[in-house]
Design an enzyme around this catalytic site. Structure first.
Site, short mmCIF file in Angstrom:
data_model
loop_
_atom_site.label_atom_id
_atom_site.label_comp_id
_atom_site.label_asym_id
_atom_site.label_seq_id
_atom_site.Cartn_x
_atom_site.Cartn_y
_atom_site.Cartn_z
N HIS A 229 20.89 31.30 30.70
CA HIS A 229 21.62 31.10 31.96
C HIS A 229 22.92 30.33 31.67
O HIS A 229 23.09 29.19 32.10
CB HIS A 229 20.73 30.33 32.92
CG HIS A 229 21.16 30.37 34.36
ND1 HIS A 229 22.20 31.16 34.82
CD2 HIS A 229 20.70 29.70 35.46
CE1 HIS A 229 22.35 30.98 36.12
NE2 HIS A 229 21.46 30.10 36.53
N ARG B 72 22.36 39.71 37.13
CA ARG B 72 21.17 38.85 37.02
C ARG B 72 20.00 39.79 36.81
O ARG B 72 19.70 40.60 37.69
CB ARG B 72 20.99 37.99 38.27
CG ARG B 72 19.62 37.31 38.31
CD ARG B 72 19.52 36.23 39.36
NE ARG B 72 20.26 35.05 38.95
CZ ARG B 72 20.07 33.84 39.49
NH1 ARG B 72 19.18 33.66 40.46
NH2 ARG B 72 20.78 32.82 39.07
N ASP C 103 13.56 21.79 35.00
CA ASP C 103 13.68 23.02 35.78
C ASP C 103 12.27 23.38 36.26
O ASP C 103 11.27 22.77 35.83
CB ASP C 103 14.28 24.14 34.88
CG ASP C 103 14.59 25.43 35.65
OD1 ASP C 103 14.62 25.40 36.90
OD2 ASP C 103 14.79 26.46 34.99
N CYS D 217 18.96 22.61 37.76
CA CYS D 217 19.81 23.74 38.17
C CYS D 217 19.54 24.17 39.61
O CYS D 217 20.37 24.82 40.23
CB CYS D 217 19.62 24.92 37.22
SG CYS D 217 17.95 25.60 37.22
N ARG E 246 28.96 24.88 40.38
CA ARG E 246 28.79 26.30 40.06
C ARG E 246 30.03 27.07 40.54
O ARG E 246 30.51 27.98 39.87
CB ARG E 246 27.53 26.87 40.75
CG ARG E 246 26.20 26.34 40.25
CD ARG E 246 25.94 26.65 38.80
NE ARG E 246 26.04 28.06 38.48
CZ ARG E 246 25.09 28.98 38.67
NH1 ARG E 246 23.93 28.61 39.16
NH2 ARG E 246 25.29 30.25 38.34
N GLN F 64 25.24 28.50 34.41
CA GLN F 64 24.67 27.26 34.92
C GLN F 64 25.09 26.07 34.05
O GLN F 64 25.48 25.01 34.56
CB GLN F 64 23.14 27.37 34.94
CG GLN F 64 22.45 26.09 35.37
CD GLN F 64 22.68 25.78 36.83
OE1 GLN F 64 22.48 26.64 37.68
NE2 GLN F 64 23.12 24.57 37.15
N1 CP Z 1 20.72 27.68 39.68
C1 CP Z 1 20.77 28.97 40.10
O1 CP Z 1 21.12 29.88 39.35
O2 CP Z 1 20.42 29.14 41.40
P1 CP Z 1 20.21 30.53 42.14
O3 CP Z 1 18.93 31.15 41.59
O4 CP Z 1 20.08 30.17 43.59
O5 CP Z 1 21.38 31.42 41.86
N1 NVA Z 2 14.39 29.09 35.18
C1 NVA Z 2 14.67 29.52 36.53
C2 NVA Z 2 16.10 29.24 36.85
C3 NVA Z 2 16.50 29.61 38.26
C4 NVA Z 2 17.95 29.37 38.53
C5 NVA Z 2 14.33 30.98 36.70
O1 NVA Z 2 14.64 31.78 35.81
O2 NVA Z 2 13.71 31.33 37.72
#
Ligand code: CP
Ligand code: NVA
Length: 303
Positions: free
Chosen positions: A132, A105, A223, A262, A290, A135
């Site tokens: 992502h 990540r 989101d 998400c 997930r 997701q």
């Molecule tokens: N939706 C998602 O990726 O959540 P987290 O940031 O908690 O991993």
């Molecule tokens: N768009 C959000 C998604 C988190 C799972 C971010 O990148 O923070």
């Protein structure tokens, strides 16, 4: 030696492979053993690199890997020499000697590509500033559990044209559904992603009217207004206020419509309590999935 099975982005993958991964995840959810082995990833280790916080992604990968018989090692950005300037390429070369797959990540999509370019093991995109994909695999699984095949259905994305929106655009093309995006002009998804969808013949449209996008849709998705790493909070909130998903927007979609997010949600901002806790919402199934979707992805990458 064949190249590793990376899971980087949906746009670079074949629809039948994506469908196989979803089927694997669904089989695990039903308690089946699709490979015939109870612990198919026994002896395998997954490294998880987090440059940004996570609840769902971290826990679902850790638990999923262990349920499949494997192990994990979790690396926070400041725990490793990456935080002191060791290159991604060298980190990839070294980790590939220890582990069987790497999930990252990261705040920068190029780092994901650099890691994959230098790793001898599969690399999984656990969220970047651009996309992502893990997701959206869980989201597709969730929709299909409730409403059947996504092909031919209409999805509405309302809000920021962010990383999650990009993976939804990729999915619309690969899984042949209609995606209507309603975003402020200043927060549209990247034009090259929309151009790619158009060139592929995808049914993806972009406007700035949330009601028009949501009308009679099979699913409304939103989101956060401020993603991890976004700097311009005040301007974002101002631009996105007309894009809140509230009960009146969901009513314009109809009773058949699902609501997805998400998570984490910012109640009272991009979504009201009445929607996220209301009859349309499948966000807890989505979060649970997930885990099942990750198991499909891990099995595909590692077998
Ligand atoms: N939706 C998602 O990726 O959540 P987290 O940031 O908690 O991993
Ligand atoms: N768009 C959000 C998604 C988190 C799972 C971010 O990148 O923070």
């Amino acid at each position: 030696m064949s190249s590793p099975r990376h899971f980087l982005d949906l746009d670079g993958m074949e629809p039948d492979v994506l469908r196989d991964i979803l089927s694997l995840g669904a089989a695990y959810k039903r308690g089946e053993t699709p490979s015939g082995k109870d612990l198919p990833l026994s002896g395998k280790t997954l490294a998880l690199i987090f440059e940004k916080p996570s609840t769902r992604t971290r826990v679902s990968f850790e638990v999923g890997m262990r349920q499949l018989g494997g192990d994990v090692t979790v690396l926070g950005h400041t725990d490793t020499q990456l935080g002191r300037g060791e290159t991604i390429a060298d980190t990839a070369r070294v980790l590939s000697r220890y582990v069987d797959a790497i999930m990252i990540r990261t705040d920068c999509h190029e780092k994901l590509l650099d890691l994959a370019g230098h790793a001898g093991v599969p690399v999984i995109n656990g969220l970047t500033d651009h996309s992502h994909p893990c997701q959206i695999m869980a989201d597709l699984m969730t929709f299909e559990e409730h409403r059947g095949p996504v092909a031919g259905k209409t999805f509405a994305w309302v809000g920021d044209g962010n990383n999650v929106a990009v993976s939804w655009i990729h999915a619309a093309v690969k899984f042949a559904f209609t995606l209507r995006l309603a975003c402020p002009e200043s927060l549209s998804p990247p034009s090259e992603v929309l151009d790619w969808a158009a060139a592929q013949g995808g049914a993806v449209s972009l406007g700035n009217d949330a009601s028009a996008a949501a009308e009679s849709a099979d699913c409304v998705i939103t989101d956060t207004w401020v993603s991890m790493g976004d700097q311009d909070e005040k301007a974002r909130r101002a631009a996105l206020t007309p894009f809140q998903v509230d009960e009146s927007l969901m009513k314009s979609a109809g009773e058949q419509a699902l609501f997805m997010h998400c998570l984490p949600a910012h109640r009272g901002e991009e979504v009201t309590d009445g929607v996220i806790d209301g009859p349309w919402s499948v966000v807890w199934d989505e979060a649970e999935n997930r885990l099942h979707a990750q198991k499909g992805i891990l099995s595909w990458c590692l077998q």
